[in-house]
Scaffold this motif. Structure first.
Motif, PDB file in Angstrom:
ATOM      1  N   MET A   1       0.839  -1.195   0.000  1.00  0.00           N
ATOM      2  CA  MET A   1       0.000   0.000   0.000  1.00  0.00           C
ATOM      3  C   MET A   1       0.877   1.248   0.000  1.00  0.00           C
ATOM      4  SD  MET A   1      -3.240  -0.090   2.375  1.00  0.00           S
ATOM      5  CE  MET A   1      -4.361   1.233   2.584  1.00  0.00           C
ATOM      6  N   LYS A   2       1.912   1.222   0.819  1.00  0.00           N
ATOM      7  CA  LYS A   2       2.819   2.375   0.870  1.00  0.00           C
ATOM      8  C   LYS A   2       3.533   2.554  -0.460  1.00  0.00           C
ATOM      9  CE  LYS A   2       4.275   2.499   5.696  1.00  0.00           C
ATOM     10  NZ  LYS A   2       5.353   1.841   6.470  1.00  0.00           N
ATOM     11  N   ALA A   3       3.982   1.416  -1.026  1.00  0.00           N
ATOM     12  CA  ALA A   3       4.720   1.513  -2.282  1.00  0.00           C
ATOM     13  C   ALA A   3       3.835   2.110  -3.371  1.00  0.00           C
ATOM     14  CB  ALA A   3       5.221   0.134  -2.705  1.00  0.00           C
ATOM     15  N   GLN A   4       2.563   1.695  -3.407  1.00  0.00           N
ATOM     16  CA  GLN A   4       1.666   2.237  -4.438  1.00  0.00           C
ATOM     17  C   GLN A   4       1.297   3.686  -4.129  1.00  0.00           C
ATOM     18  OE1 GLN A   4       2.158   0.322  -6.578  1.00  0.00           O
ATOM     19  NE2 GLN A   4       1.189  -1.683  -6.513  1.00  0.00           N
ATOM     20  N   THR A   5       1.170   4.006  -2.856  1.00  0.00           N
ATOM     21  CA  THR A   5       0.915   5.400  -2.496  1.00  0.00           C
ATOM     22  C   THR A   5       2.073   6.271  -2.966  1.00  0.00           C
ATOM     23  OG1 THR A   5      -0.153   4.560  -0.528  1.00  0.00           O
ATOM     24  CG2 THR A   5       0.214   6.912  -0.610  1.00  0.00           C
ATOM     25  N   ALA A   6       3.299   5.741  -2.824  1.00  0.00           N
ATOM     26  CA  ALA A   6       4.472   6.490  -3.282  1.00  0.00           C
ATOM     27  C   ALA A   6       4.404   6.729  -4.783  1.00  0.00           C
ATOM     28  CB  ALA A   6       5.746   5.737  -2.925  1.00  0.00           C
ATOM     29  N   ARG A   7       3.691   5.848  -5.502  1.00  0.00           N
ATOM     30  CA  ARG A   7       3.530   6.047  -6.946  1.00  0.00           C
ATOM     31  C   ARG A   7       2.248   6.832  -7.244  1.00  0.00           C
ATOM     32  NH1 ARG A   7       4.504   1.317 -10.915  1.00  0.00           N
ATOM     33  NH2 ARG A   7       3.548  -0.204  -9.527  1.00  0.00           N
ATOM     34  N   GLY A   8       1.722   7.467  -6.237  1.00  0.00           N
ATOM     35  CA  GLY A   8       0.584   8.356  -6.454  1.00  0.00           C
ATOM     36  C   GLY A   8      -0.772   7.691  -6.359  1.00  0.00           C
ATOM     37  N   ALA A   9      -0.835   6.412  -5.956  1.00  0.00           N
ATOM     38  CA  ALA A   9      -2.136   5.754  -5.819  1.00  0.00           C
ATOM     39  C   ALA A   9      -2.897   6.390  -4.671  1.00  0.00           C
ATOM     40  CB  ALA A   9      -1.953   4.267  -5.554  1.00  0.00           C
ATOM     41  N   ASP A  10      -4.213   6.360  -4.788  1.00  0.00           N
ATOM     42  CA  ASP A  10      -5.046   6.990  -3.772  1.00  0.00           C
ATOM     43  C   ASP A  10      -6.057   5.956  -3.289  1.00  0.00           C
ATOM     44  OD1 ASP A  10      -6.555   8.535  -2.199  1.00  0.00           O
ATOM     45  OD2 ASP A  10      -7.126   9.991  -3.733  1.00  0.00           O
ATOM     46  N   PHE A  11      -5.921   5.521  -2.043  1.00  0.00           N
ATOM     47  CA  PHE A  11      -6.815   4.474  -1.527  1.00  0.00           C
ATOM     48  C   PHE A  11      -7.976   5.065  -0.735  1.00  0.00           C
ATOM     49  CE2 PHE A  11      -2.737   2.288  -1.956  1.00  0.00           C
ATOM     50  CZ  PHE A  11      -3.127   1.205  -2.704  1.00  0.00           C
ATOM     51  N   GLU A  12      -7.926   6.365  -0.502  1.00  0.00           N
ATOM     52  CA  GLU A  12      -8.860   6.899   0.472  1.00  0.00           C
ATOM     53  C   GLU A  12     -10.023   7.717  -0.087  1.00  0.00           C
ATOM     54  OE1 GLU A  12      -5.723   8.271   2.822  1.00  0.00           O
ATOM     55  OE2 GLU A  12      -5.562   6.262   3.651  1.00  0.00           O
ATOM     56  N   SER A  13      -9.869   8.282  -1.264  1.00  0.00           N
ATOM     57  CA  SER A  13     -10.976   9.112  -1.741  1.00  0.00           C
ATOM     58  C   SER A  13     -11.656   8.476  -2.952  1.00  0.00           C
ATOM     59  CB  SER A  13     -10.459  10.511  -2.076  1.00  0.00           C
ATOM     60  OG  SER A  13      -9.429  10.427  -3.014  1.00  0.00           O
ATOM     61  N   GLY A  14     -12.716   9.110  -3.420  1.00  0.00           N
ATOM     62  CA  GLY A  14     -13.441   8.597  -4.563  1.00  0.00           C
ATOM     63  C   GLY A  14     -14.679   7.835  -4.142  1.00  0.00           C
ATOM     64  N   ASN A  15     -15.538   7.512  -5.128  1.00  0.00           N
ATOM     65  CA  ASN A  15     -16.743   6.773  -4.798  1.00  0.00           C
ATOM     66  C   ASN A  15     -16.433   5.278  -4.697  1.00  0.00           C
ATOM     67  OD1 ASN A  15     -16.659   5.645  -7.377  1.00  0.00           O
ATOM     68  ND2 ASN A  15     -17.840   7.334  -8.246  1.00  0.00           N
ATOM     69  N   LEU A  16     -17.490   4.491  -4.459  1.00  0.00           N
ATOM     70  CA  LEU A  16     -17.298   3.070  -4.179  1.00  0.00           C
ATOM     71  C   LEU A  16     -16.553   2.360  -5.314  1.00  0.00           C
ATOM     72  CD1 LEU A  16     -18.139   1.556  -1.665  1.00  0.00           C
ATOM     73  CD2 LEU A  16     -20.007   0.555  -3.005  1.00  0.00           C
ATOM     74  N   ILE A  17     -16.960   2.637  -6.549  1.00  0.00           N
ATOM     75  CA  ILE A  17     -16.349   1.940  -7.688  1.00  0.00           C
ATOM     76  C   ILE A  17     -14.880   2.334  -7.828  1.00  0.00           C
ATOM     77  CG2 ILE A  17     -16.420   1.655 -10.196  1.00  0.00           C
ATOM     78  CD1 ILE A  17     -19.471   2.057  -9.964  1.00  0.00           C
TER      79      ILE A  17
ATOM     80  N   GLY B   1      -4.085  21.103   4.426  1.00  0.00           N
ATOM     81  CA  GLY B   1      -4.148  21.872   3.195  1.00  0.00           C
ATOM     82  C   GLY B   1      -2.951  21.671   2.285  1.00  0.00           C
ATOM     83  N   TYR B   2      -1.886  21.038   2.785  1.00  0.00           N
ATOM     84  CA  TYR B   2      -0.741  20.783   1.911  1.00  0.00           C
ATOM     85  C   TYR B   2      -1.062  19.592   1.020  1.00  0.00           C
ATOM     86  CZ  TYR B   2       4.088  20.707   0.389  1.00  0.00           C
ATOM     87  OH  TYR B   2       5.212  20.783  -0.374  1.00  0.00           O
ATOM     88  N   ASP B   3      -0.863  19.755  -0.278  1.00  0.00           N
ATOM     89  CA  ASP B   3      -1.229  18.714  -1.230  1.00  0.00           C
ATOM     90  C   ASP B   3      -0.178  17.598  -1.232  1.00  0.00           C
ATOM     91  OD1 ASP B   3      -2.321  17.227  -3.191  1.00  0.00           O
ATOM     92  OD2 ASP B   3      -1.789  18.578  -4.836  1.00  0.00           O
ATOM     93  N   LYS B   4      -0.595  16.415  -0.732  1.00  0.00           N
ATOM     94  CA  LYS B   4       0.350  15.296  -0.633  1.00  0.00           C
ATOM     95  C   LYS B   4       0.827  14.854  -2.009  1.00  0.00           C
ATOM     96  CE  LYS B   4       1.061  14.142   3.647  1.00  0.00           C
ATOM     97  NZ  LYS B   4      -0.041  13.618   4.444  1.00  0.00           N
ATOM     98  N   LYS B   5      -0.037  15.026  -3.026  1.00  0.00           N
ATOM     99  CA  LYS B   5       0.337  14.635  -4.385  1.00  0.00           C
ATOM    100  C   LYS B   5       1.597  15.361  -4.832  1.00  0.00           C
ATOM    101  CE  LYS B   5      -2.667  11.899  -6.696  1.00  0.00           C
ATOM    102  NZ  LYS B   5      -4.027  11.840  -7.179  1.00  0.00           N
ATOM    103  N   GLU B   6       1.708  16.604  -4.374  1.00  0.00           N
ATOM    104  CA  GLU B   6       2.860  17.438  -4.680  1.00  0.00           C
ATOM    105  C   GLU B   6       4.150  16.761  -4.184  1.00  0.00           C
ATOM    106  OE1 GLU B   6       2.338  20.049  -6.360  1.00  0.00           O
ATOM    107  OE2 GLU B   6       4.355  20.930  -6.298  1.00  0.00           O
TER     108      GLU B   6
END
Ligand SMILES: Nc1ncnc2c1ncn2[C@@H]1O[C@H](COP(=O)(O)OP(=O)(O)OP(=O)(O)O)[C@@H](O)[C@H]1O
Ligand SMILES: [Mg+2]
Lengths: 268, 289
Positions: free
Chosen positions: A180-196, B75-80
């Motif tokens: 999860m951390k490795a993919q987050t480091a590649r910009g993956a987002d596990f926390e936002s967005g709708n169900l799909i 407010g700091y954008d983590k994507k950045e």
């Protein structure tokens, strides 16, 4: 990340008489305690149960706070049980009249009784899992179930599967956390967005996790075979379970608790 | 582009019986153009520190600043942060998941919201950089590759995001000598082209060869911080921490023990060569007299 919060196989390490008890006795006593909790016909009859839980907590050095942690995930069920019972049970004496509904004394007491019963059930089972390492627990379970081999019940295989699963839960959690951390480091987002979107976001986590789980399973099977594992037949054990004095004392205490409950049931 | 860690402490699973403080009161300034080698014994907190640099772990105490701004501020954008600081984990080959190599490498750039043309250009470039330029390979499943090739794909996945700071957790661990050299040369190339590099490593020869700065961790704290020549002068202290010195230093120690005046501050092969040449010429003169 959030995965750190999951306490599965929530063993609380300590050196106490309760921790050292024979797991078979602990399992049987838990069953007895569950029966006792169901036997308790009124609130007063819970007193011996509470006394026993408090004594066990003190004796095992497991703080009540740790035991209560197990109740937290059930809070919705508890509230639901309470509310449903308060409003839908029959009763005579009106305690409060809310206009749209009435709260009766009898139903309030029963609601408290049922809710507490659930709480005590959870506390009792947490006591077992908190004071017994999962591996010892499966060992005890295997021994208790082994007489069922006569009817071809695969007690050893079940226990082996359970202990392997238990052994690998923390490993897999750690792995999931890492991926999860490795993919987050590649910009993956596990926390936002709708169900799909969220379900889709799980793919980069689940695929590597499954790949590694299968790889591990293969490696483990190979390693077990390399060390001549061939099922439970003729296998001796590392930990020989033995009942001791403290186990007998615990049984007597449990018998007294049940007797006290039956007595209190009569009295009120 | 500069990352500053201010009094950073990190405790895993605080409040549980398993709580462990992995790093304690760390102050570190990663300057633009650094090739910083992070060294330390197993469990000294290197990986934990590395994960703070791009904000994956949140310090229990202290702050992480990117160009002077606290990255964990509201407010700091983590994507950045993720765009600017790339992190390659220990054994990154375990994070591959897509059907094809190209798609896997594209995962990062896509998450940055780049156009498809830009993404595919970056994928090609990143794969070429890690030595997997063959177009047939890009269409293979990453799970059909060898371990070393998988490592390169994972590496390309981070490079394709074109980070300005690249943090690598033991990128060469478990590779064969040739892949190891290729991997390190590639990182060195990136550094020469302007990427700031932070590399966790156990191999002192690599540190001696490539790093411009070395930070030594011991038990969660920074024990030494300086140019490699300074760090390697304290060979004994390093050995006490369970660490090694480069082989040239070891050779030097051995020669000095045997009465030869090998310089204290030689730790790279080229320095060893000139020192040996000096010794040799001196020796010949002795012989002639
Ligand atoms: N997820 C975690 N939960 C609890 N403790 C952890 C966790 N990750 C690391 N630790 C502990 O933190 C300490 C530092 O770990 P870290 O992984 O940062 O060490 P390291 O220097 O990278 O070691 P290595 O050279 O073995 O990779 C160790 O004592 C470790 O047991
Ligand atoms: Mg590490």
């Amino acid at each position: 990340m959030a995965l750190n919060d999951i306490t599965l196989g929530q063993y609380y390490p300590a050196d106490s008489a309760v921790h050292r008890m024979d797991p078979r006795v602990k399992i049987l006593l838990l069953i007895a305690l569950i029966v006792a909790i169901f036997l308790a016909g009124n609130l007063l009859a819970f007193v011996p149960v509470v006394a026993l839980l408090l004594a066990a907590s003190a004796l095992s050095h497991v703080p009540i706070r740790m035991m209560l942690k197990g109740v937290k995930p059930l809070r919705f069920i508890l509230v639901l049980t309470f509310v449903l019972n308060v409003f839908f049970l029959q009763g005579e004496t009106v305690l409060v009249d809310l206009g749209f509904a009435m709260i009766k004394t009898e139903s309030l007491i029963t609601a408290v009784h049922y809710t507490l019963r659930l709480v005590f059930l959870v506390l009792a089972s947490s006591l077992l899992t908190l004071t017994t390492p999962p591996i010892v627990l499966t060992d005890g379970l295997e021994r208790l179930l082994s007489p069922l081999r006569v009817v071809h019940f695969p007690a050893h295989e079940m226990a082996m599967m359970m202990s392997i699963a238990l052994r690998f839960i923390p490993t897999l959690l750690e792995e999931a956390d890492k991926i999860m951390k490795a993919q987050t480091a590649r910009g993956a987002d596990f926390e936002s967005g709708n169900l799909i979107q969220r379900a889709k976001a799980m793919v980069p986590l689940l695929v590597p996790l499954f790949v590694s789980a299968f790889r591990r399973a293969g490696d483990l099977a190979m390693a077990m075979e390399a060390r001549c594992y061939h099922g439970g037949e003729g296998r001796t054990r590392l930990r020989v379970l033995k009942c001791g004095q403290r186990d007998y004392i615990a049984c007597v205490v449990m018998a007294l608790v049940i007797a006290a409950i039956l007595l209190l049931n009569r009295v009120c | 582009m500069q990352v500053t860690l201010e009094n950073v402490t990190h405790t895993y699973q605080p409040g549980s019986p398993f709580q462990a403080t992995a790093i304690r009161n760390v102050n570190l300034e990663i300057r633009e153009g650094d090739f910083l080698a992070l060294i330390g014994h197993t469990g000294s907190g290197k990986s934990t520190l590395a994960q703070h640099i791009n904000g994956l772990l949140r310090p229990t105490e202290g702050r992480v600043l990117l160009d002077g701004k606290d990255i964990h501020q509201k407010g700091y954008d983590k994507k950045e942060v993720r765009r600017k600081v790339g992190l390659v984990f220990q054994y990154p080959e375990h994070q591959l998941f897509e059907e094809t190599v190209a798609k896997d490498v594209a995962f990062g750039p896509k998450n940055l919201g780049l156009s498809p043309e830009e993404v595919s250009e970056r994928v090609t470039e990143a794969l070429r950089r890690v030595g997997l330029g063959d177009p047939a390979l890009a269409e293979k499943s990453p799970f059909e590759l060898s371990g070393g090739q998988m490592r390169r794909v994972a590496m390309a996945g981070v490079l394709a995001m074109r980070p300005q700071i690249l943090v690598l957790d033991e990128p060469a661990a478990g590779l064969d000598p040739q892949s190891r050299r290729e991997m390190l040369d590639m990182i060195s190339d990136l550094h020469r082209q302007g990427t700031t590099v932070v590399m966790v490593s156990h191999a002192m020869d690599d540190v001696a060869h490539y790093a411009t700065r070395a930070v030594v961790m011991e038990k969660g704290a920074i024990a030494m911080d300086g140019a490699p020549e300074e760090i390697f002068r304290h060979g004994e202290a390093l050995e006490k921490m369970g660490l090694d010195v480069p082989s040239v230093c070891k050779l030097g120690m051995y020669l000095r023990e045997n009465g030869l005046p090998f310089p204290q501050d030689a730790f790279r092969e080229d320095q060893a060569l000139s020192a040996i040449l000096t010794l040799w010429k001196g020796g010949k003169r002795h012989g002639a007299q």
